[in-house]
Design a protein around this motif. Structure first.
Motif, PDB file in Angstrom:
ATOM      1  N   GLY A 161       0.710  -1.190  -0.459  1.00  0.00           N
ATOM      2  CA  GLY A 161       0.035   0.240  -0.516  1.00  0.00           C
ATOM      3  C   GLY A 161       0.772   1.600  -0.540  1.00  0.00           C
ATOM      4  O   GLY A 161       0.419   2.273   0.263  1.00  0.00           O
ATOM      5  N   LEU A 162       2.100   1.224  -0.208  1.00  0.00           N
ATOM      6  CA  LEU A 162       2.993   2.334  -0.709  1.00  0.00           C
ATOM      7  C   LEU A 162       3.468   2.676  -1.177  1.00  0.00           C
ATOM      8  O   LEU A 162       3.800   4.025  -1.275  1.00  0.00           O
ATOM      9  N   CYS A 163       3.210   2.582  -2.677  1.00  0.00           N
ATOM     10  CA  CYS A 163       3.496   2.853  -4.291  1.00  0.00           C
ATOM     11  C   CYS A 163       2.378   2.362  -4.833  1.00  0.00           C
ATOM     12  O   CYS A 163       1.904   2.037  -4.880  1.00  0.00           O
ATOM     13  N   MET A 164       2.136   3.676  -5.785  1.00  0.00           N
ATOM     14  CA  MET A 164       1.308   3.397  -6.755  1.00  0.00           C
ATOM     15  C   MET A 164       1.792   3.869  -8.136  1.00  0.00           C
ATOM     16  O   MET A 164       2.096   4.007  -8.166  1.00  0.00           O
ATOM     17  N   VAL A 165       1.839   3.218  -9.258  1.00  0.00           N
ATOM     18  CA  VAL A 165       2.253   2.643 -10.039  1.00  0.00           C
ATOM     19  C   VAL A 165       1.184   2.837 -11.528  1.00  0.00           C
ATOM     20  O   VAL A 165       0.542   1.673 -11.399  1.00  0.00           O
ATOM     21  N   THR A 166       1.374   4.223 -12.319  1.00  0.00           N
ATOM     22  CA  THR A 166       1.017   3.531 -13.999  1.00  0.00           C
ATOM     23  C   THR A 166       1.454   3.452 -14.703  1.00  0.00           C
ATOM     24  O   THR A 166       2.243   4.404 -14.558  1.00  0.00           O
ATOM     25  N   ALA A 167       1.240   2.450 -14.947  1.00  0.00           N
ATOM     26  CA  ALA A 167       2.415   2.136 -16.279  1.00  0.00           C
ATOM     27  C   ALA A 167       1.270   1.466 -17.587  1.00  0.00           C
ATOM     28  O   ALA A 167       0.846   1.558 -17.980  1.00  0.00           O
ATOM     29  N   SER A 168       2.991   2.048 -19.168  1.00  0.00           N
ATOM     30  CA  SER A 168       2.610   1.598 -20.515  1.00  0.00           C
ATOM     31  C   SER A 168       2.600  -0.382 -20.467  1.00  0.00           C
ATOM     32  O   SER A 168       3.515  -0.575 -19.564  1.00  0.00           O
ATOM     33  N   ALA A 169       2.140  -0.684 -21.757  1.00  0.00           N
ATOM     34  CA  ALA A 169       2.883  -2.059 -22.186  1.00  0.00           C
ATOM     35  C   ALA A 169       4.079  -2.493 -22.549  1.00  0.00           C
ATOM     36  O   ALA A 169       4.954  -3.082 -22.228  1.00  0.00           O
ATOM     37  N   LYS A 170       4.476  -1.282 -22.263  1.00  0.00           N
ATOM     38  CA  LYS A 170       5.953  -1.477 -22.656  1.00  0.00           C
ATOM     39  C   LYS A 170       7.082  -1.080 -21.525  1.00  0.00           C
ATOM     40  O   LYS A 170       8.642  -0.235 -21.680  1.00  0.00           O
ATOM     41  N   GLY A 171       6.513  -0.652 -20.163  1.00  0.00           N
ATOM     42  CA  GLY A 171       7.215  -0.023 -19.627  1.00  0.00           C
ATOM     43  C   GLY A 171       7.508   0.934 -18.954  1.00  0.00           C
ATOM     44  O   GLY A 171       8.155   1.404 -17.650  1.00  0.00           O
ATOM     45  N   GLU A 172       6.497   1.759 -19.789  1.00  0.00           N
ATOM     46  CA  GLU A 172       6.851   3.583 -19.157  1.00  0.00           C
ATOM     47  C   GLU A 172       6.107   3.772 -18.226  1.00  0.00           C
ATOM     48  O   GLU A 172       4.589   3.226 -18.152  1.00  0.00           O
ATOM     49  N   ILE A 173       6.316   4.334 -17.148  1.00  0.00           N
ATOM     50  CA  ILE A 173       5.619   4.795 -15.695  1.00  0.00           C
ATOM     51  C   ILE A 173       4.979   5.969 -16.355  1.00  0.00           C
ATOM     52  O   ILE A 173       5.813   6.829 -16.486  1.00  0.00           O
ATOM     53  N   ARG A 174       3.703   6.293 -16.518  1.00  0.00           N
ATOM     54  CA  ARG A 174       3.003   6.914 -16.647  1.00  0.00           C
ATOM     55  C   ARG A 174       2.592   8.110 -15.674  1.00  0.00           C
ATOM     56  O   ARG A 174       1.956   9.518 -15.062  1.00  0.00           O
ATOM     57  N   ALA A 175       2.787   7.572 -14.461  1.00  0.00           N
ATOM     58  CA  ALA A 175       2.433   8.291 -13.543  1.00  0.00           C
ATOM     59  C   ALA A 175       3.145   7.247 -11.631  1.00  0.00           C
ATOM     60  O   ALA A 175       2.624   6.228 -11.865  1.00  0.00           O
ATOM     61  N   LEU A 176       3.617   8.116 -10.821  1.00  0.00           N
ATOM     62  CA  LEU A 176       3.949   7.291  -9.247  1.00  0.00           C
ATOM     63  C   LEU A 176       3.646   8.005  -8.753  1.00  0.00           C
ATOM     64  O   LEU A 176       3.536   9.590  -8.240  1.00  0.00           O
ATOM     65  N   HIS A 177       3.532   7.316  -7.649  1.00  0.00           N
ATOM     66  CA  HIS A 177       2.484   8.283  -6.202  1.00  0.00           C
ATOM     67  C   HIS A 177       3.485   7.351  -5.433  1.00  0.00           C
ATOM     68  O   HIS A 177       3.397   5.844  -5.209  1.00  0.00           O
ATOM     69  N   LEU A 178       4.402   7.809  -4.596  1.00  0.00           N
ATOM     70  CA  LEU A 178       4.898   7.388  -3.242  1.00  0.00           C
ATOM     71  C   LEU A 178       4.600   7.944  -1.676  1.00  0.00           C
ATOM     72  O   LEU A 178       4.153   9.204  -1.671  1.00  0.00           O
ATOM     73  N   HIS A 179       4.337   6.641  -0.840  1.00  0.00           N
ATOM     74  CA  HIS A 179       3.202   7.371   0.286  1.00  0.00           C
ATOM     75  C   HIS A 179       4.852   7.492   1.029  1.00  0.00           C
ATOM     76  O   HIS A 179       5.807   6.790   1.228  1.00  0.00           O
ATOM     77  N   PRO A 180       4.538   8.798   1.794  1.00  0.00           N
ATOM     78  CA  PRO A 180       6.077   9.454   2.674  1.00  0.00           C
ATOM     79  C   PRO A 180       6.250   8.656   3.385  1.00  0.00           C
ATOM     80  O   PRO A 180       7.152   8.345   4.198  1.00  0.00           O
ATOM     81  N   ALA A 181       5.255   7.176   3.917  1.00  0.00           N
ATOM     82  CA  ALA A 181       5.680   5.823   5.024  1.00  0.00           C
ATOM     83  C   ALA A 181       7.422   5.524   4.299  1.00  0.00           C
ATOM     84  O   ALA A 181       7.913   4.938   5.063  1.00  0.00           O
ATOM     85  N   LEU A 182       6.883   5.134   3.202  1.00  0.00           N
ATOM     86  CA  LEU A 182       7.852   4.258   2.383  1.00  0.00           C
ATOM     87  C   LEU A 182       9.463   5.055   2.231  1.00  0.00           C
ATOM     88  O   LEU A 182       9.869   4.135   2.303  1.00  0.00           O
ATOM     89  N   LEU A 183       8.915   6.077   2.056  1.00  0.00           N
ATOM     90  CA  LEU A 183      10.481   6.780   1.715  1.00  0.00           C
ATOM     91  C   LEU A 183      11.533   6.336   3.292  1.00  0.00           C
ATOM     92  O   LEU A 183      12.246   6.474   3.458  1.00  0.00           O
ATOM     93  N   GLN A 184      10.548   6.697   4.417  1.00  0.00           N
ATOM     94  CA  GLN A 184      10.893   6.057   5.810  1.00  0.00           C
ATOM     95  C   GLN A 184      11.867   4.968   5.859  1.00  0.00           C
ATOM     96  O   GLN A 184      12.560   4.605   7.007  1.00  0.00           O
ATOM     97  N   GLN A 185      11.303   4.152   4.717  1.00  0.00           N
ATOM     98  CA  GLN A 185      12.106   2.821   4.835  1.00  0.00           C
ATOM     99  C   GLN A 185      13.275   3.139   4.376  1.00  0.00           C
ATOM    100  O   GLN A 185      14.089   2.328   4.194  1.00  0.00           O
ATOM    101  N   GLY A 186      13.645   3.764   3.686  1.00  0.00           N
ATOM    102  CA  GLY A 186      15.406   4.091   3.196  1.00  0.00           C
ATOM    103  C   GLY A 186      15.476   3.596   1.914  1.00  0.00           C
ATOM    104  O   GLY A 186      14.811   3.234   1.742  1.00  0.00           O
TER     105      GLY A 186
END
Lengths: 117, 148
Positions: B31-56
């Motif tokens: 639940g700490l990261c959400m990604v929208t990607a195309s079938a070619k592996g292109e990242i169209r949107a990236l959302h990082l939860h602040p708690a993920l950054l605390q994990q290093g």
């Protein structure tokens, strides 16, 4: 129709064999890009998701939004670099125009943050 | 036959346009990261939860890489589904014979069985209380369930 499919499959197998022999000699094709300050480094594959994303400890200070934007920027650059390297690797065994049409465009200039060996 | 081929060519062209814009959004199981990607592996949107950054930094890199892979696989699967819908299952199977299995098929018929992320918890076993053979009834009433 079946003949067409069989012919296409055979052509794909032939190209695949030529490509895999070539790649066996040259190693897997990947691209790499980094932020200017080294905050984010991405190793990308051509036409696939990133193989590796490295984040530096200081990059965490960018905050979730800034870091996400930087990862997206560097990942796109790494993928362009991977596509370009694939083009360069395969242009001797596959028609370069077909490679470009498939989206593997050869980059004109590889700047200092592009692929480095 | 020519008309059928013409139909198929048009379907393929439409499909290529559809696939170019096909994206899927996936949230990592944690639940700490959400990604929208195309079938070619292109990242169209990236959302990082602040708690993920605390994990290093290492966790951030690994979680994002994994989530992009999951989103790309989902987009590829959606592309296969659209193709099957546009061209029929027979054509989709033909394409799979050339391009390789769709992610869904590879996941459900894996060459190697998937390894569970967590070690399976051992079944709870409770030793059965030994049956006490005691002819003395008093002993039974002192300890009616055979406990020691």
């Amino acid at each position: 129709m079946d003949d067409d499919v069989e012919r296409a499959a055979r052509k794909v197998r032939d190209v695949e064999q030529a490509v895999s022999q070539h790649v066996a000699r040259s190693g897997p094709v990947t691209g790499r890009a980094s932020s200017p300050d080294g905050a984010v480094t991405v190793v990308a594959t051509p036409g696939g998701p990133p193989r590796q994303i490295e984040v530096s400890a200081s990059a965490l200070r960018m905050g979730p939004h800034g870091l996400a934007a930087e990862i997206m920027r560097v990942a796109e650059k790494a993928q362009r670099n991977a596509a370009s390297r694939l083009h360069q690797t395969l242009e001797r065994v596959v028609d370069p125009r077909e490679l470009t049409e498939l989206g593997f465009v050869r980059e004109r200039d590889e700047d200092e943050f592009g692929w480095r060996r | 036959m020519a008309a059928v081929n013409e139909d198929r060519m048009q379907a393929v062209e439409q499909l290529q346009r559809d696939l170019a814009v096909t994206t899927e959004t996936v949230e990592h199981p944690n639940g700490l990261c959400m990604v929208t990607a195309s079938a070619k592996g292109e990242i169209r949107a990236l959302h990082l939860h602040p708690a993920l950054l605390q994990q290093g930094p290492r966790a951030v890199g690994e979680i994002v890489t994994e989530t992009v892979r999951l989103a790309t696989n989902a987009a590829v699967q959606t592309s296969f589904n659209k193709m099957a819908l546009a061209l029929g299952d027979g054509m989709a199977i033909d394409v799979e014979s050339i391009a390789g299995d769709s992610p869904f098929r590879s996941t459900w018929n894996p060459v190697a069985p998937p390894k569970s992320a967590a070690e399976a918890a051992p079944a709870e076993r409770r030793p059965r209380a030994p049956i006490v053979e005691d002819p003395d009834e008093d002993a039974f009433f002192e300890n009616p369930f055979g406990r020691r």
